[in-house]
Motif scaffolding. Structure first.
Motif, mmCIF file in Angstrom:
data_model
loop_
_atom_site.group_PDB
_atom_site.id
_atom_site.type_symbol
_atom_site.label_atom_id
_atom_site.label_comp_id
_atom_site.label_asym_id
_atom_site.label_seq_id
_atom_site.Cartn_x
_atom_site.Cartn_y
_atom_site.Cartn_z
ATOM 1 N N LEU A 174 -4.034 -18.293 -10.782
ATOM 2 C CA LEU A 174 -3.983 -19.408 -9.832
ATOM 3 C C LEU A 174 -4.544 -18.964 -8.481
ATOM 4 N N PRO A 175 -5.248 -19.854 -7.773
ATOM 5 C CA PRO A 175 -5.782 -19.484 -6.457
ATOM 6 C C PRO A 175 -4.652 -19.187 -5.479
ATOM 7 N N LEU A 176 -4.741 -18.054 -4.810
ATOM 8 C CA LEU A 176 -3.744 -17.636 -3.831
ATOM 9 C C LEU A 176 -4.249 -17.883 -2.412
ATOM 10 N N CYS A 177 -5.373 -17.246 -2.060
ATOM 11 C CA CYS A 177 -5.878 -17.359 -0.696
ATOM 12 C C CYS A 177 -7.335 -16.923 -0.626
ATOM 13 N N ALA A 178 -7.929 -17.111 0.558
ATOM 14 C CA ALA A 178 -9.301 -16.675 0.788
ATOM 15 C C ALA A 178 -9.453 -16.252 2.246
ATOM 16 N N LEU A 179 -10.374 -15.338 2.477
ATOM 17 C CA LEU A 179 -10.664 -14.874 3.821
ATOM 18 C C LEU A 179 -12.071 -14.299 3.875
ATOM 19 N N SER A 180 -12.601 -14.187 5.071
ATOM 20 C CA SER A 180 -13.900 -13.574 5.279
ATOM 21 C C SER A 180 -13.663 -12.221 5.941
ATOM 22 N N VAL A 181 -14.302 -11.181 5.416
ATOM 23 C CA VAL A 181 -14.128 -9.825 5.939
ATOM 24 C C VAL A 181 -15.492 -9.158 6.093
ATOM 25 N N ASP A 182 -15.530 -8.065 6.836
ATOM 26 C CA ASP A 182 -16.724 -7.240 6.900
ATOM 27 C C ASP A 182 -16.855 -6.504 5.562
ATOM 28 N N LYS A 183 -18.074 -6.285 5.119
ATOM 29 C CA LYS A 183 -18.261 -5.652 3.813
ATOM 30 C C LYS A 183 -17.676 -4.240 3.741
ATOM 31 N N ALA A 184 -17.420 -3.608 4.880
ATOM 32 C CA ALA A 184 -16.829 -2.273 4.886
ATOM 33 C C ALA A 184 -15.300 -2.306 4.925
ATOM 34 N N ASP A 185 -14.698 -3.473 4.926
ATOM 35 C CA ASP A 185 -13.241 -3.605 4.973
ATOM 36 C C ASP A 185 -12.639 -2.942 3.742
ATOM 37 N N GLY A 186 -11.899 -1.885 3.935
ATOM 38 C CA GLY A 186 -11.337 -1.144 2.816
ATOM 39 C C GLY A 186 -10.001 -1.659 2.316
ATOM 40 N N GLU A 187 -9.321 -2.462 3.106
ATOM 41 C CA GLU A 187 -7.993 -2.949 2.718
ATOM 42 C C GLU A 187 -8.024 -3.804 1.457
ATOM 43 N N ALA A 188 -9.103 -4.543 1.274
ATOM 44 C CA ALA A 188 -9.199 -5.419 0.106
ATOM 45 C C ALA A 188 -9.313 -4.624 -1.197
ATOM 46 N N ARG A 189 -9.900 -3.450 -1.117
ATOM 47 C CA ARG A 189 -10.121 -2.632 -2.316
ATOM 48 C C ARG A 189 -8.881 -1.778 -2.610
ATOM 49 N N PHE A 190 -7.788 -2.432 -2.945
ATOM 50 C CA PHE A 190 -6.527 -1.752 -3.234
ATOM 51 C C PHE A 190 -6.344 -1.677 -4.741
ATOM 52 N N PHE A 191 -6.455 -0.471 -5.276
ATOM 53 C CA PHE A 191 -6.344 -0.285 -6.724
ATOM 54 C C PHE A 191 -5.300 0.771 -7.095
ATOM 55 N N ALA A 192 -4.534 1.247 -6.123
ATOM 56 C CA ALA A 192 -3.620 2.359 -6.351
ATOM 57 C C ALA A 192 -2.160 1.940 -6.489
ATOM 58 N N ALA A 193 -1.896 0.715 -6.873
ATOM 59 C CA ALA A 193 -0.503 0.262 -6.997
ATOM 60 C C ALA A 193 0.223 1.088 -8.045
ATOM 61 N N THR A 194 1.365 1.634 -7.655
ATOM 62 C CA THR A 194 2.186 2.383 -8.609
ATOM 63 C C THR A 194 3.335 1.530 -9.121
ATOM 64 N N SER A 195 3.491 0.344 -8.528
ATOM 65 C CA SER A 195 4.540 -0.569 -8.976
ATOM 66 C C SER A 195 4.120 -1.991 -8.628
ATOM 67 N N GLY A 196 4.831 -2.942 -9.213
ATOM 68 C CA GLY A 196 4.591 -4.340 -8.884
ATOM 69 C C GLY A 196 4.894 -4.616 -7.423
ATOM 70 N N ILE A 197 5.861 -3.879 -6.870
ATOM 71 C CA ILE A 197 6.217 -4.058 -5.461
ATOM 72 C C ILE A 197 5.031 -3.683 -4.568
ATOM 73 N N ASP A 198 4.370 -2.558 -4.871
ATOM 74 C CA ASP A 198 3.191 -2.142 -4.100
ATOM 75 C C ASP A 198 2.105 -3.207 -4.159
ATOM 76 N N LEU A 199 1.885 -3.726 -5.334
ATOM 77 C CA LEU A 199 0.844 -4.726 -5.536
ATOM 78 C C LEU A 199 1.164 -6.012 -4.775
ATOM 79 N N ARG A 200 2.401 -6.466 -4.851
ATOM 80 C CA ARG A 200 2.800 -7.685 -4.135
ATOM 81 C C ARG A 200 2.799 -7.468 -2.615
ATOM 82 N N ARG A 201 3.106 -6.248 -2.188
ATOM 83 C CA ARG A 201 3.037 -5.931 -0.757
ATOM 84 C C ARG A 201 1.586 -6.019 -0.274
#
Length: 159
Positions: A80-107
């Protein structure tokens, strides 16, 4: 990783490329990020998403839509669609792949939701219940070569 921006699935040069999954994740990961071109002249690929960081456009394009994602391991899933935003292509926050738990991912998702400029009506609930997230990425501008990227984030929930 950006090879498919200008190559087709068989490796032949292509001006339009093909959507591809970020090299630091995979199609079955808790957070999948997929890149695709904004093809202004044809309206193809991820073009309808390029300005979905604007609430009016988000509502118009996504509304009650779902993003279907199918893999051999997890089968068919409906995000389901959650949200959208515009970022600089170097924005590293969006590239989050290290979740060790569902809590990390939801955070992470909650942080992206706070930064968003467009969101679904039930975004808070989707964020809190999300088991997996899918981010579609395309250029935010009608002009080639700009740094801005639109991120459209979708959530997969238990319900």
């Amino acid at each position: 990783p950006e090879y498919y921006l200008d190559h087709d699935p068989w490796g032949a040069p292509s001006r339009v490329g093909v959507p591809f999954v970020d090299a630091d994740t995979n199609a079955n990961a808790p957070h999948v990020m997929v890149y695709g071109h904004h093809l202004a002249l044809t309206g193809g690929m991820f073009t309808p998403l390029f300005d979905c960081y604007r609430q009016e456009r988000f509502d118009q394009v996504l509304g009650e839509a779902r993003c279907r994602w199918t893999t051999t391991e997890k089968g068919k899933q409906s995000f389901l669609p959650l949200c959208a935003l515009s970022v600089d292509k170097a924005d590293g926050e969006a590239r989050f792949f290290a979740a060790t738990s569902g809590i990390d991912l939801r955070r992470w998702a909650a942080g992206m939701l706070k930064r968003s400029t467009a969101r679904s009506k039930d975004a808070e609930e989707l964020c809190a219940q999300g088991e997996r997230f899918l981010t579609l990425v395309t250029c935010s501008s009608v002009f080639a070569g700009r740094r801005e990227r639109t991120l459209v984030i979708f959530a997969l929930c238990k319900k």
